[in-house]
Scaffold this motif. Structure first.
Motif, PDB file in Angstrom:
ATOM      1  N   LEU A 181       0.826  -1.169  -0.075  1.00 30.37           N
ATOM      2  CA  LEU A 181       0.015   0.110  -0.281  1.00 30.37           C
ATOM      3  C   LEU A 181       0.938   1.199   0.011  1.00 30.37           C
ATOM      4  CD1 LEU A 181      -3.073   1.101   0.208  1.00 30.37           C
ATOM      5  CD2 LEU A 181      -2.425   1.352   2.699  1.00 30.37           C
ATOM      6  N   LEU A 182       2.003   1.278   1.060  1.00 30.85           N
ATOM      7  CA  LEU A 182       2.806   2.471   0.861  1.00 30.85           C
ATOM      8  C   LEU A 182       3.374   2.570  -0.570  1.00 30.85           C
ATOM      9  CD1 LEU A 182       4.519   2.316   4.389  1.00 30.85           C
ATOM     10  CD2 LEU A 182       3.136   4.037   3.530  1.00 30.85           C
ATOM     11  N   MET A 183       3.882   1.556  -1.361  1.00 31.42           N
ATOM     12  CA  MET A 183       4.553   1.568  -2.362  1.00 31.42           C
ATOM     13  C   MET A 183       3.405   2.253  -3.285  1.00 31.42           C
ATOM     14  SD  MET A 183       6.812  -1.341  -3.889  1.00 31.42           S
ATOM     15  CE  MET A 183       5.607  -2.719  -4.005  1.00 31.42           C
ATOM     16  N   LEU A 184       2.472   1.528  -3.340  1.00 26.73           N
ATOM     17  CA  LEU A 184       1.301   2.068  -4.447  1.00 26.73           C
ATOM     18  C   LEU A 184       1.213   3.638  -4.201  1.00 26.73           C
ATOM     19  CD1 LEU A 184      -0.917   1.731  -6.421  1.00 26.73           C
ATOM     20  CD2 LEU A 184      -2.568   1.305  -4.547  1.00 26.73           C
ATOM     21  N   TRP A 185       0.770   3.929  -2.901  1.00 29.52           N
ATOM     22  CA  TRP A 185       0.512   5.364  -2.624  1.00 29.52           C
ATOM     23  C   TRP A 185       1.516   6.440  -3.091  1.00 29.52           C
ATOM     24  CZ3 TRP A 185      -3.841   8.137  -0.201  1.00 29.52           C
ATOM     25  CH2 TRP A 185      -5.146   7.358  -0.261  1.00 29.52           C
ATOM     26  N   LEU A 186       2.809   5.887  -2.625  1.00 26.44           N
ATOM     27  CA  LEU A 186       3.924   6.806  -2.521  1.00 26.44           C
ATOM     28  C   LEU A 186       4.252   6.960  -4.084  1.00 26.44           C
ATOM     29  CD1 LEU A 186       6.366   6.483   0.325  1.00 26.44           C
ATOM     30  CD2 LEU A 186       5.218   8.439  -0.384  1.00 26.44           C
ATOM     31  N   ALA A 187       4.195   5.959  -4.811  1.00 28.61           N
ATOM     32  CA  ALA A 187       4.606   5.822  -6.360  1.00 28.61           C
ATOM     33  C   ALA A 187       3.527   6.626  -7.167  1.00 28.61           C
ATOM     34  CB  ALA A 187       4.630   4.491  -7.076  1.00 28.61           C
TER      35      ALA A 187
END
Length: 147
Positions: free
Chosen positions: A76-82
Motif C-alpha cells: 500500500l505504501l509503495m502504491l500510494w507513494l509511487a
C-alpha cells in the motif's frame, strides 16, 4: 508583447499566490524518492531473490504475502507513494509545458482522475483480496488454505 527586464536590473521578487506549495512539493519528491527506493528494492529482493525467485511467483505466492498485514501495508505504501510521486512529477511537467490555462486544466483534471482510479482500485485490491477463494483449484491456492 511582454517587456523583458535588462540583465543588469536588480532582482525584484514577485509576489506569488501559491505560498510554499512548490517548495513542499520539491521536498516531498526528494523524500518520497528515497523511501520508494527502499520499498521497491525490498519488494524486488523478496519477490525475485528469496526462495525460488521469479519462478515461485503465482497466485499462491501473492496470497501468502497479502495474508500478512506487513506486506499489505508495504505494498500500500509503495502504491500510494509511487502514485503521488509520479502524479506530482507529471503535474510539474504539465505546468511547465502547457501554455493555455484550459489545456493545463484539462490535462491536470485527467491526471488527477487517473490517480484517483488507480489508488482507489489498488487499495481495494490489497485489502479485499481473498487468498482462499471458494471453488479455486487446490494447486493454485496458498499452502495455508483448506481446499
Amino acid at each position: 508583447m511582454a517587456k523583458v527586464d535588462s540583465p543588469r536590473s536588480p532582482y525584484v521578487r514577485r509576489k506569488t499566490t501559491r505560498g510554499n506549495y512548490e517548495l513542499y512539493s520539491w521536498v516531498f519528491m526528494r523524500a518520497s524518492g528515497v523511501v520508494l527506493l527502499v520499498l521497491i528494492f525490498g519488494h524486488l529482493f523478496v519477490n525475485l531473490l528469496v526462495g525460488d525467485g521469479v519462478h515461485a511467483i503465482d497466485f499462491g505466492f501473492v496470497a501468502g504475502k497479502w495474508a500478512s498485514p506487513l506486506w499489505q501495508v508495504w505494498d500500500l505504501l509503495m502504491l500510494w507513494l509511487a502514485m503521488i510521486h509520479g502524479t506530482n512529477g507529471v503535474r510539474t511537467i504539465i505546468n511547465d509545458y502547457a501554455t493555455k490555462d484550459a489545456t493545463r486544466g484539462i490535462l491536470k483534471g485527467l491526471l488527477y482522475l487517473a490517480f484517483a482510479v488507480v489508488v482507489v482500485l489498488g487499495t481495494l485490491v490489497i485489502f479485499t483480496f481473498d487468498p482462499c477463494p471458494p471453488g479455486a483449484p487446490a494447486e493454485l491456492l496458498a499452502s495455508f488454505c483448506t481446499a
